[in-house]
Design a protein around this motif. Structure first.
Motif, PDB file in Angstrom:
ATOM      1  N   HIS A  72       0.825  -1.204   0.000  1.00 34.35           N
ATOM      2  CA  HIS A  72       0.000   0.000   0.000  1.00 34.35           C
ATOM      3  C   HIS A  72       0.860   1.255   0.000  1.00 34.35           C
ATOM      4  O   HIS A  72       1.957   1.284   0.547  1.00 34.35           O
ATOM      5  CB  HIS A  72      -0.937   0.003   1.207  1.00 34.35           C
ATOM      6  CG  HIS A  72      -1.923  -1.120   1.173  1.00 34.35           C
ATOM      7  ND1 HIS A  72      -2.966  -1.162   0.282  1.00 34.35           N
ATOM      8  CD2 HIS A  72      -2.016  -2.253   1.899  1.00 34.35           C
ATOM      9  CE1 HIS A  72      -3.653  -2.269   0.458  1.00 34.35           C
ATOM     10  NE2 HIS A  72      -3.093  -2.954   1.434  1.00 34.35           N
ATOM     11  N   HIS A  73       0.316   2.276  -0.601  1.00 38.77           N
ATOM     12  CA  HIS A  73       0.972   3.568  -0.702  1.00 38.77           C
ATOM     13  C   HIS A  73       1.085   4.209   0.690  1.00 38.77           C
ATOM     14  O   HIS A  73       0.180   4.111   1.499  1.00 38.77           O
ATOM     15  CB  HIS A  73       0.145   4.465  -1.636  1.00 38.77           C
ATOM     16  CG  HIS A  73       0.608   5.873  -1.705  1.00 38.77           C
ATOM     17  ND1 HIS A  73       1.793   6.246  -2.287  1.00 38.77           N
ATOM     18  CD2 HIS A  73       0.046   7.014  -1.249  1.00 38.77           C
ATOM     19  CE1 HIS A  73       1.926   7.551  -2.195  1.00 38.77           C
ATOM     20  NE2 HIS A  73       0.882   8.055  -1.575  1.00 38.77           N
ATOM     21  N   ILE A  74       2.223   4.848   0.940  1.00 40.59           N
ATOM     22  CA  ILE A  74       2.418   5.622   2.168  1.00 40.59           C
ATOM     23  C   ILE A  74       2.402   7.082   1.766  1.00 40.59           C
ATOM     24  O   ILE A  74       3.100   7.456   0.825  1.00 40.59           O
ATOM     25  CB  ILE A  74       3.765   5.279   2.843  1.00 40.59           C
ATOM     26  CG1 ILE A  74       3.800   3.837   3.305  1.00 40.59           C
ATOM     27  CG2 ILE A  74       4.023   6.189   4.025  1.00 40.59           C
ATOM     28  CD1 ILE A  74       5.157   3.403   3.850  1.00 40.59           C
ATOM     29  N   PRO A  75       1.671   7.936   2.422  1.00 39.13           N
ATOM     30  CA  PRO A  75       0.857   7.712   3.608  1.00 39.13           C
ATOM     31  C   PRO A  75      -0.487   7.064   3.249  1.00 39.13           C
ATOM     32  O   PRO A  75      -1.012   7.255   2.151  1.00 39.13           O
ATOM     33  CB  PRO A  75       0.641   9.113   4.183  1.00 39.13           C
ATOM     34  CG  PRO A  75       0.723  10.018   3.002  1.00 39.13           C
ATOM     35  CD  PRO A  75       1.696   9.367   2.049  1.00 39.13           C
ATOM     36  N   VAL A  76      -1.009   6.325   4.201  1.00 39.33           N
ATOM     37  CA  VAL A  76      -2.277   5.635   4.018  1.00 39.33           C
ATOM     38  C   VAL A  76      -3.410   6.658   3.982  1.00 39.33           C
ATOM     39  O   VAL A  76      -3.434   7.600   4.768  1.00 39.33           O
ATOM     40  CB  VAL A  76      -2.505   4.621   5.170  1.00 39.33           C
ATOM     41  CG1 VAL A  76      -3.889   4.014   5.100  1.00 39.33           C
ATOM     42  CG2 VAL A  76      -1.426   3.549   5.144  1.00 39.33           C
ATOM     43  N   ASP A  77      -4.327   6.462   3.071  1.00 43.77           N
ATOM     44  CA  ASP A  77      -5.508   7.330   2.960  1.00 43.77           C
ATOM     45  C   ASP A  77      -6.555   6.817   3.945  1.00 43.77           C
ATOM     46  O   ASP A  77      -7.356   5.945   3.631  1.00 43.77           O
ATOM     47  CB  ASP A  77      -6.047   7.306   1.535  1.00 43.77           C
ATOM     48  CG  ASP A  77      -7.259   8.200   1.336  1.00 43.77           C
ATOM     49  OD1 ASP A  77      -7.725   8.825   2.319  1.00 43.77           O
ATOM     50  OD2 ASP A  77      -7.739   8.268   0.191  1.00 43.77           O
ATOM     51  N   PHE A  78      -6.534   7.363   5.166  1.00 39.16           N
ATOM     52  CA  PHE A  78      -7.436   6.878   6.203  1.00 39.16           C
ATOM     53  C   PHE A  78      -8.891   7.209   5.911  1.00 39.16           C
ATOM     54  O   PHE A  78      -9.793   6.501   6.339  1.00 39.16           O
ATOM     55  CB  PHE A  78      -7.015   7.407   7.579  1.00 39.16           C
ATOM     56  CG  PHE A  78      -5.794   6.733   8.099  1.00 39.16           C
ATOM     57  CD1 PHE A  78      -5.851   5.454   8.624  1.00 39.16           C
ATOM     58  CD2 PHE A  78      -4.564   7.375   8.045  1.00 39.16           C
ATOM     59  CE1 PHE A  78      -4.713   4.818   9.085  1.00 39.16           C
ATOM     60  CE2 PHE A  78      -3.416   6.752   8.498  1.00 39.16           C
ATOM     61  CZ  PHE A  78      -3.488   5.471   9.029  1.00 39.16           C
ATOM     62  N   GLY A  79      -9.151   8.269   5.160  1.00 42.16           N
ATOM     63  CA  GLY A  79     -10.514   8.590   4.753  1.00 42.16           C
ATOM     64  C   GLY A  79     -11.106   7.476   3.912  1.00 42.16           C
ATOM     65  O   GLY A  79     -12.237   7.029   4.135  1.00 42.16           O
ATOM     66  N   ALA A  80     -10.337   7.004   2.937  1.00 43.23           N
ATOM     67  CA  ALA A  80     -10.786   5.893   2.099  1.00 43.23           C
ATOM     68  C   ALA A  80     -10.921   4.618   2.921  1.00 43.23           C
ATOM     69  O   ALA A  80     -11.852   3.834   2.728  1.00 43.23           O
ATOM     70  CB  ALA A  80      -9.814   5.680   0.941  1.00 43.23           C
ATOM     71  N   LEU A  81     -10.006   4.423   3.849  1.00 41.27           N
ATOM     72  CA  LEU A  81     -10.040   3.231   4.701  1.00 41.27           C
ATOM     73  C   LEU A  81     -11.316   3.201   5.538  1.00 41.27           C
ATOM     74  O   LEU A  81     -11.994   2.173   5.626  1.00 41.27           O
ATOM     75  CB  LEU A  81      -8.809   3.204   5.606  1.00 41.27           C
ATOM     76  CG  LEU A  81      -8.610   1.986   6.477  1.00 41.27           C
ATOM     77  CD1 LEU A  81      -8.355   0.751   5.625  1.00 41.27           C
ATOM     78  CD2 LEU A  81      -7.435   2.196   7.423  1.00 41.27           C
ATOM     79  N   LEU A  82     -11.671   4.324   6.128  1.00 39.58           N
ATOM     80  CA  LEU A  82     -12.876   4.392   6.954  1.00 39.58           C
ATOM     81  C   LEU A  82     -14.152   4.222   6.121  1.00 39.58           C
ATOM     82  O   LEU A  82     -15.162   3.726   6.620  1.00 39.58           O
ATOM     83  CB  LEU A  82     -12.922   5.707   7.727  1.00 39.58           C
ATOM     84  CG  LEU A  82     -11.856   5.850   8.815  1.00 39.58           C
ATOM     85  CD1 LEU A  82     -11.869   7.257   9.398  1.00 39.58           C
ATOM     86  CD2 LEU A  82     -12.044   4.814   9.910  1.00 39.58           C
ATOM     87  N   LYS A  83     -14.094   4.632   4.847  1.00 40.26           N
ATOM     88  CA  LYS A  83     -15.250   4.476   3.963  1.00 40.26           C
ATOM     89  C   LYS A  83     -15.255   3.114   3.266  1.00 40.26           C
ATOM     90  O   LYS A  83     -16.068   2.867   2.392  1.00 40.26           O
ATOM     91  CB  LYS A  83     -15.262   5.596   2.926  1.00 40.26           C
ATOM     92  CG  LYS A  83     -15.498   6.964   3.523  1.00 40.26           C
ATOM     93  CD  LYS A  83     -15.403   8.038   2.456  1.00 40.26           C
ATOM     94  CE  LYS A  83     -15.522   9.412   3.101  1.00 40.26           C
ATOM     95  NZ  LYS A  83     -15.278  10.479   2.117  1.00 40.26           N
ATOM     96  N   LYS A  84     -14.278   2.270   3.656  1.00 39.47           N
ATOM     97  CA  LYS A  84     -14.141   0.911   3.109  1.00 39.47           C
ATOM     98  C   LYS A  84     -13.907   0.914   1.599  1.00 39.47           C
ATOM     99  O   LYS A  84     -14.337   0.013   0.894  1.00 39.47           O
ATOM    100  CB  LYS A  84     -15.332   0.047   3.497  1.00 39.47           C
ATOM    101  CG  LYS A  84     -15.460  -0.119   4.993  1.00 39.47           C
ATOM    102  CD  LYS A  84     -16.558  -1.053   5.366  1.00 39.47           C
ATOM    103  CE  LYS A  84     -16.618  -1.134   6.893  1.00 39.47           C
ATOM    104  NZ  LYS A  84     -17.566  -2.081   7.367  1.00 39.47           N
TER     105      LYS A  84
END
Length: 144
Positions: free
Chosen positions: A5-17
């Protein structure tokens, strides 16, 4: 094939699954080394050793620039060898150059130090050659 996975992690996308962007193993190794170079002592609370000496050397005065560069190079080599286990390191080189910023009248207004950090090796999993240069602007290294 393992997912990287790309760094930095896109936590917005992660939370939206949503699916996270993936990168090649070579790009993942490059991003991880860059993260290591940007991390200062004590910043990562789970392992105080995950760091780069660069940030302790910022604005340091030295009477021998070559010794300073050798210390930085050795620390980077040690840190990359210890923490980026997907890479077999062949060489680490650190060079410094000065970039002059000029005014409209072509007068030097500011001199910026830039470190050219070159890491060479082989990505263990894929056998790919790894030869990447990381450019970092740095505080004034004062030679007394």
């Amino acid at each position: 094939m393992a997912k990287h996975h790309h760094i930095p992690v896109d936590f917005g996308a992660l939370l939206k699954k949503k699916p996270l962007p993936q990168v090649t193993i070579k790009a993942s190794v490059r991003e991880y080394i860059y993260l290591l170079l940007l991390t200062q002592h004590g910043e990562w609370r789970y392992d105080n050793g995950f760091q780069c000496l660069l940030w302790e050397k910022d604005f340091e005065q030295t009477d021998n620039l070559n010794i300073w560069l050798d210390q930085v190079r050795d620390d980077i080599r040690f840190s990359v060898h210890k923490y980026e286990t997907r890479l077999k390191i062949q060489d680490v080189d650190v060079q410094r150059d000065e970039l002059q910023e000029l005014s409209r009248e072509n007068k030097v207004t500011r001199i910026r130090n830039r470190l050219n950090i070159r890491v060479k090796g082989t990505v263990i999993q894929s056998g790919e050659n790894f030869d990447e240069t990381f450019l970092m602007f740095f505080g004034p290294i004062t030679v007394v």
